[in-house]
Design a protein around this motif. Structure first.
Motif, PDB file in Angstrom:
ATOM      1  N   GLU A 147       0.811  -1.219   0.000  1.00  0.00           N
ATOM      2  CA  GLU A 147       0.000   0.000   0.000  1.00  0.00           C
ATOM      3  C   GLU A 147       0.846   1.272   0.000  1.00  0.00           C
ATOM      4  OE1 GLU A 147      -2.584  -0.558   3.320  1.00  0.00           O
ATOM      5  OE2 GLU A 147      -3.725  -2.133   2.284  1.00  0.00           O
ATOM      6  N   GLY A 148       2.014   1.209  -0.648  1.00  0.00           N
ATOM      7  CA  GLY A 148       2.862   2.387  -0.811  1.00  0.00           C
ATOM      8  C   GLY A 148       3.497   2.883   0.470  1.00  0.00           C
ATOM      9  N   ILE A 184       5.055   6.483   0.918  1.00  0.00           N
ATOM     10  CA  ILE A 184       5.924   6.971  -0.154  1.00  0.00           C
ATOM     11  C   ILE A 184       5.060   7.858  -1.041  1.00  0.00           C
ATOM     12  CG2 ILE A 184       7.342   6.304  -2.132  1.00  0.00           C
ATOM     13  CD1 ILE A 184       7.838   3.628  -0.669  1.00  0.00           C
ATOM     14  N   LYS A 185       5.435   9.137  -1.106  1.00  0.00           N
ATOM     15  CA  LYS A 185       4.632  10.110  -1.849  1.00  0.00           C
ATOM     16  C   LYS A 185       4.934  10.023  -3.341  1.00  0.00           C
ATOM     17  CE  LYS A 185       4.654  13.135   2.109  1.00  0.00           C
ATOM     18  NZ  LYS A 185       5.381  14.209   2.755  1.00  0.00           N
ATOM     19  N   PRO A 186       3.978  10.439  -4.170  1.00  0.00           N
ATOM     20  CA  PRO A 186       4.225  10.451  -5.620  1.00  0.00           C
ATOM     21  C   PRO A 186       5.429  11.329  -5.962  1.00  0.00           C
ATOM     22  CG  PRO A 186       1.905  10.787  -5.172  1.00  0.00           C
ATOM     23  CD  PRO A 186       2.609  10.840  -3.852  1.00  0.00           C
ATOM     24  N   PRO A 236       8.857  -2.171  -0.580  1.00  0.00           N
ATOM     25  CA  PRO A 236       9.267  -0.825  -0.970  1.00  0.00           C
ATOM     26  C   PRO A 236       9.907  -0.084   0.210  1.00  0.00           C
ATOM     27  CG  PRO A 236       6.899  -0.899  -0.659  1.00  0.00           C
ATOM     28  CD  PRO A 236       7.404  -2.294  -0.491  1.00  0.00           C
ATOM     29  N   ALA A 237      10.871   0.773  -0.108  1.00  0.00           N
ATOM     30  CA  ALA A 237      11.539   1.578   0.919  1.00  0.00           C
ATOM     31  C   ALA A 237      11.984   2.893   0.290  1.00  0.00           C
ATOM     32  CB  ALA A 237      12.739   0.844   1.488  1.00  0.00           C
ATOM     33  N   HIS A 238      11.901   3.971   1.069  1.00  0.00           N
ATOM     34  CA  HIS A 238      12.442   5.244   0.588  1.00  0.00           C
ATOM     35  C   HIS A 238      13.909   5.032   0.228  1.00  0.00           C
ATOM     36  CE1 HIS A 238       9.149   7.030   3.152  1.00  0.00           C
ATOM     37  NE2 HIS A 238       8.979   7.681   2.014  1.00  0.00           N
TER      38      HIS A 238
END
Length: 132
Positions: free
Chosen positions: A30-31, A40-42, A67-69
């Motif tokens: 879910e981002g 995680i922003k667009p 996912p990871a920054h």
């Protein structure tokens, strides 16, 4: 209802996940960055991170990716790298896989003071036996 898709597995540990797999992993989480738990922003750069590192026995599979920054992932990688290299060096030293870096310095011999020079013994000639 979405159709079932076979889990992606990389052919080698270095195989990069294709864009369709990146999208599926992003949607499944879910981002949200799995390290800092912030969304995680667009437009933000993000990486696919191995939850269990490959060097620790993790696999290059879709189920082991999250996912990871980018900045979170790089910081995590730096910490893990330092820890893993220290563990690896210690392990190699204990099992004798590497030679010591330097020589072990001995104490050496004690210094004796010589007050007089001893004369050399007379030279033996190989011709003495022939001359006789």
């Amino acid at each position: 209802m979405a159709r079932a898709v076979k889990e992606w597995t990389g052919k080698t540990p270095d195989t990069k996940a294709p864009p369709r797999v990146r999208q599926r992993v992003f949607d499944r989480h879910e981002g949200v960055c799995h390290i800092c738990k912030l969304p995680i922003k667009p437009g933000e750069t993000w990486h696919l991170d191995h939850v269990i590192a490959l060097i620790e026995g993790g696999e290059n599979k879709e189920s082991n990716l999250a996912p990871a920054h980018a900045h979170c992932n790089l910081a995590k990688a730096a910490q893990e790298s330092a820890r893993k290299s220290k563990v690896n060096r210690t392990r190699q030293k204990h099992i004798g896989a590497v030679k010591p870096k330097g020589r072990i310095q001995s104490r050496g011999f004690g210094k004796k003071e010589r007050t007089e020079k001893l004369p050399l013994p007379p030279a033996r000639s190989i011709y003495r036996s022939i001359e006789k």
